[in-house]
Write a protein that holds these residues in place. Structure first.
Motif, PDB file in Angstrom:
ATOM      1  N   GLU A  60       0.924  -1.239  -0.057  1.00 35.08           N
ATOM      2  CA  GLU A  60      -0.042   0.066   0.122  1.00 35.08           C
ATOM      3  C   GLU A  60       0.844   1.293   0.037  1.00 35.08           C
ATOM      4  OE1 GLU A  60      -3.375  -0.235   0.112  1.00 35.08           O
ATOM      5  OE2 GLU A  60      -3.162  -2.331  -0.308  1.00 35.08           O
ATOM      6  N   VAL A  61       0.620   2.198  -0.492  1.00 32.94           N
ATOM      7  CA  VAL A  61       1.105   3.551  -0.690  1.00 32.94           C
ATOM      8  C   VAL A  61       1.187   4.018   0.863  1.00 32.94           C
ATOM      9  CG1 VAL A  61       1.065   5.978  -1.401  1.00 32.94           C
ATOM     10  CG2 VAL A  61       0.559   3.977  -2.956  1.00 32.94           C
ATOM     11  N   GLU A  62       2.187   4.390   1.363  1.00 29.51           N
ATOM     12  CA  GLU A  62       2.371   5.178   2.386  1.00 29.51           C
ATOM     13  C   GLU A  62       2.783   6.462   2.535  1.00 29.51           C
ATOM     14  OE1 GLU A  62       4.392   2.420   5.503  1.00 29.51           O
ATOM     15  OE2 GLU A  62       5.006   1.607   3.464  1.00 29.51           O
ATOM     16  N   PRO A  63       2.671   7.236   3.314  1.00 31.97           N
ATOM     17  CA  PRO A  63       3.219   8.529   3.179  1.00 31.97           C
ATOM     18  C   PRO A  63       4.528   8.498   3.873  1.00 31.97           C
ATOM     19  CG  PRO A  63       1.583   8.557   5.046  1.00 31.97           C
ATOM     20  CD  PRO A  63       1.478   7.506   4.434  1.00 31.97           C
ATOM     21  N   TYR A  64       5.433   9.770   3.511  1.00 25.36           N
ATOM     22  CA  TYR A  64       6.709   9.833   4.321  1.00 25.36           C
ATOM     23  C   TYR A  64       6.396   9.995   5.758  1.00 25.36           C
ATOM     24  CZ  TYR A  64       9.778  10.450  -0.116  1.00 25.36           C
ATOM     25  OH  TYR A  64      10.660  10.134  -0.918  1.00 25.36           O
ATOM     26  N   THR A  65       7.494   9.504   6.510  1.00 23.46           N
ATOM     27  CA  THR A  65       7.422   9.891   7.922  1.00 23.46           C
ATOM     28  C   THR A  65       8.000  11.351   8.042  1.00 23.46           C
ATOM     29  OG1 THR A  65       9.802   9.045   8.356  1.00 23.46           O
ATOM     30  CG2 THR A  65       8.076   7.370   8.564  1.00 23.46           C
ATOM     31  N   ALA A  66       7.983  12.084   9.010  1.00 26.19           N
ATOM     32  CA  ALA A  66       8.452  13.274   9.485  1.00 26.19           C
ATOM     33  C   ALA A  66       9.888  13.244   9.049  1.00 26.19           C
ATOM     34  CB  ALA A  66       8.322  13.706  10.848  1.00 26.19           C
ATOM     35  N   GLU A  67      10.672  12.339   9.462  1.00 22.98           N
ATOM     36  CA  GLU A  67      12.354  12.264   9.289  1.00 22.98           C
ATOM     37  C   GLU A  67      12.446  12.262   7.680  1.00 22.98           C
ATOM     38  OE1 GLU A  67      16.150   9.431  10.094  1.00 22.98           O
ATOM     39  OE2 GLU A  67      14.354   8.964  10.838  1.00 22.98           O
ATOM     40  N   LYS A 105      11.715  15.531   6.142  1.00 25.12           N
ATOM     41  CA  LYS A 105      12.898  16.429   6.481  1.00 25.12           C
ATOM     42  C   LYS A 105      14.063  16.116   5.759  1.00 25.12           C
ATOM     43  CE  LYS A 105      16.029  17.992  10.239  1.00 25.12           C
ATOM     44  NZ  LYS A 105      16.794  17.640  11.439  1.00 25.12           N
ATOM     45  N   ILE A 106      14.451  14.848   5.301  1.00 23.06           N
ATOM     46  CA  ILE A 106      15.578  14.605   4.431  1.00 23.06           C
ATOM     47  C   ILE A 106      15.135  14.969   3.147  1.00 23.06           C
ATOM     48  CG2 ILE A 106      16.673  12.850   3.426  1.00 23.06           C
ATOM     49  CD1 ILE A 106      16.521  11.202   6.209  1.00 23.06           C
ATOM     50  N   ALA A 107      13.915  14.723   2.604  1.00 21.05           N
ATOM     51  CA  ALA A 107      13.687  15.104   1.213  1.00 21.05           C
ATOM     52  C   ALA A 107      13.514  16.735   1.200  1.00 21.05           C
ATOM     53  CB  ALA A 107      12.238  14.559   0.736  1.00 21.05           C
ATOM     54  N   SER A 108      13.036  17.242   2.113  1.00 26.56           N
ATOM     55  CA  SER A 108      13.058  18.706   1.722  1.00 26.56           C
ATOM     56  C   SER A 108      14.502  19.368   1.954  1.00 26.56           C
ATOM     57  CB  SER A 108      12.268  19.360   2.982  1.00 26.56           C
ATOM     58  OG  SER A 108      12.720  19.254   4.153  1.00 26.56           O
TER      59      SER A 108
END
Length: 149
Positions: free
Chosen positions: A44-51, A54-57
């Motif tokens: 299933e598609v899952e949203p990114y975690t907060a961590e 942060k890394i992606a941004s």
């Protein structure tokens, strides 16, 4: 492992990895991220975690860390000369606006980037360093390979 990574300005990333006959996908659109990891039995598609957000941004932008470094408020210092794949390269230490430090290696003859530290990746529950190598292809094209140790 081979992978495909598509980048677009404003820090948009699509990452695709083939593993064991299955395809994992990670996408960040500049504001939101999601992932699909079937090889971990997560179908299933899952949203990114907060961590992960942060890394992606804070991932490096498409132009790389050296283009417009002053406008990005990046500080650069020469950290020495090292061999990268048999060639002399200037090792630069870049301190980003957010305090993060990375290293970039510049070929001493061509002045092109030949190696850069990537974001550490979590594998098997622990973080591993990532190095990205840039190489010349026939007809003047360039490619990169990521190594996670």
């Amino acid at each position: 492992m081979p992978f495909v990574m598509e980048l677009e300005r404003s820090r948009k990333i699509r990452f695709e990895l083939q593993f064991n006959g299955q395809t994992a996908i990670q996408v960040y659109d500049g504001a939101n991220g999601w992932k699909l990891r079937p090889f971990l039995n997560r179908r299933e598609v899952e949203p990114y975690t907060a961590e992960e957000m942060k890394i992606a941004s804070t991932q490096l932008d498409l132009d790389g860390p050296l283009v417009d470094y002053a406008a990005k408020q990046t500080q650069i210092e020469l950290a020495g000369v090292e061999k990268v794949e048999g060639r002399d390269a200037y090792r630069l230490k870049l301190k980003m606006k957010d305090g993060q430090a990375i290293h970039v290696w510049i070929d001493a003859q061509t002045f092109l980037e030949v190696k850069i530290e990537g974001q550490p990746r979590r594998l098997d529950g622990s973080y591993h360093p990532v190095e990205v190598y840039y190489r010349e292809l026939p007809a003047g094209r360039r490619t990169s390979d990521s190594v996670c140790s």
